[in-house]
Design an enzyme around this catalytic site. Structure first.
Site: not given
Length: 483
Positions: A243-246
């Protein structure tokens, strides 16, 4: 299955949206498509799905093209076709909607989510087909829905998933055009594939749930569906989908850190596929020959950062010295380098380049490994200083300094012997004796081979740094026992 080279006109595509940096999962999908096109003598179509005008940015399009080119996929290669832009196909999307409507395969619907909930008594239930036979005409706010079959099943020919079957009765009548008349992704994607003559759709597992709907659209538009292949999801060390958020997922970030494109290609090709014979480090040309989309594993693929770094190190060491010097060039200049341009000495760097090449895992690591050569004074790592500069270090450095002042010749082997001899005087083996010298001169306990580094640094600068370290130790004497 995928036809052999020269037996048919295979056309595959990769269709990213320009809404962010280029995801490594997308890069893997693009490479698998590229490999299939190459091995069959087919074509690889790059299509930019740019209809989300609120999120699209020109720089993201440029990033997609640059990332493809870095990995070897570009317009100079006859296999490459495009880029095409989905926004340019809007008229054909609308024509397809009218075709579906005229054939009775689609109908207008004015139901809201609240309407469906009120009729079914559940907020989770799918659309109930209420408007199927109401005969609504086009009007503002009315969506266009595709009429799914009530009976039977849709069988998807998937080269990886084992041809899954989807009961038609479990599919709701899905929207193909919004209330404002704009086509949705499912419809636009199918029309574009039809228009571009795509024969094989190779894409991520997350699109599998859309496939039976899209296959029904292909058939309703009078075309034979493509062969499908849904690639396994890529996960991190916790087995969570990247995930690009993580997670770090942008290909651009990896290249900016100093991962070689060839190493990235090699590693990404192994996310879900293996060439066999326990081989992993292979040139892309050989992987193309061995690659078979049918051999891709359906299980999740682990994106192992340590393994990627090891791959990169192997590729760095395979470069010639001249290639290595050229490759690390950007990290030897501003904004990466902490030294001024006039401080950089190409000859000094060329002398230590082979030593550095055998040690760095990332091209970006080069800066910390050689900064001691080009800065006026080393950048001291506090932990390294405290570890090396213990009681006994002052006496050792004093004797080393005196011996080095008259050493001739100033070469690696005599330098090593001098430090070893000084260590023996103080009851230290070479490994322990050289630690204070290394930290005094380079600022760190870990780095390039010490004595080759001292040879390049020169007598005057070496002695000056030992003097500076002795002065610092005089002000703050070490406290812990040395052994």
């Amino acid at each position: 299955m995928i036809p052999a080279a020269g037996t048919s006109s295979v056309r595959v595509r990769f269709a990213p949206s320009p809404t962010g940096m280029f995801h490594v999962g997308g890069a893997r999908s693009a490479l698998f498509n590229w490999a299939v096109a190459k091995q069959t003598g087919g074509r690889f179509v790059l299509r930019i799905e740019d209809t989300d005008t609120s999120r699209n940015k020109p720089e993201w399009v440029d990033g997609i093209l640059a990332a493809h080119a870095a990995l070897g996929m570009h317009a100079d290669d006859p296999t490459f076709e495009g880029p095409y832009f989905q926004s340019a196909n809007l008229d054909k999307h609308r024509e397809a909607l009218q075709t579906l409507l005229a054939a009775g395969s689609a109908y207008y619907c004015d139901c809201t989510r609240d309407d469906v909930t009120a009729r079914t008594g559940s907020q989770q239930s799918g659309y109930d087909g209420h408007c199927r036979d109401r005969g609504l005409t086009e009007a503002p706010g009315r969506a266009l829905r595709f009429r799914t079959p009530d009976e039977g099943e849709t069988r998807v020919v998937d080269l990886i998933r084992g041809n899954p079957v989807f009961p038609n009765g479990a599919m709701e009548d899905f929207v193909v055009a919004r209330g404002d008349g704009s086509p949705v992704f499912l419809l636009a994607n199918v029309v574009d594939d039809l228009d571009e003559g795509i024969t094989h759709v190779i894409r991520g597992e997350e699109h599998l749930s859309n496939t039976p709907k899209q296959q029904l659209l292909w058939i309703a538009l009078g075309a034979e569906p493509p062969v499908w292949a849904h690639l396994p999801v890529i996960v991190n060390e916790k087995r969570q989908k990247l995930s690009k958020r993580r997670d770090k997922v942008a290909l651009e970030d990896y290249l900016a850190e100093g991962y070689l494109p060839a190493a990235m290609v090699n590693y990404l090709m192994l996310l879900g596929w293996a060439p066999g014979n326990d081989e992993e480090i292979l040139p892309f040309e050989e992987m193309i020959e061995r690659f078979r989309i049918e051999d891709v594993n359906s299980a999740a693929a682990f994106f192992d950062l340590k393994k990627l770094a090891a791959f990169n190190g192997e590729y760095i060491r395979a470069l010639s010295v001249d290639e290595f010097i050229a490759a690390v060039g950007p990290w030897l200049r501003a904004p990466h380098a902490p030294w001024a341009e006039e401080q950089f000495d190409p000859a000094a760097f060329a002398a230590v380049a082979p030593l550095a090449q055998s040690r760095v895992a990332l091209l970006g690591d080069i800066t910390d490994n050689v900064d001691f050569l080009f800065l006026d004074e080393p950048v001291f790592d506090e932990k390294s200083w405290n570890k090396a500069m213990k009681p006994g270090a002052v006496e050792l450095l004093t004797d080393v300094r005196a011996a080095l002042a008259t050493l001739d010749p100033w070469e690696a082997e005599p330098l090593k012997n001098t430090v070893a001899t000084a260590g023996e005087w103080h009851g230290m083996k070479l490994g322990k004796a050289q630690a204070p010298v290394r930290v005094a001169v380079t600022g760190r306990t870990i780095g390039l081979p010490l004595f080759e580094s001292l040879e390049v640094l020169g007598r005057e600068r070496t002695l000056g740094r030992i003097d500076a370290a002795l002065a610092a130790l005089a002000e703050n004497p070490p406290q812990d026992p040395v052994r």
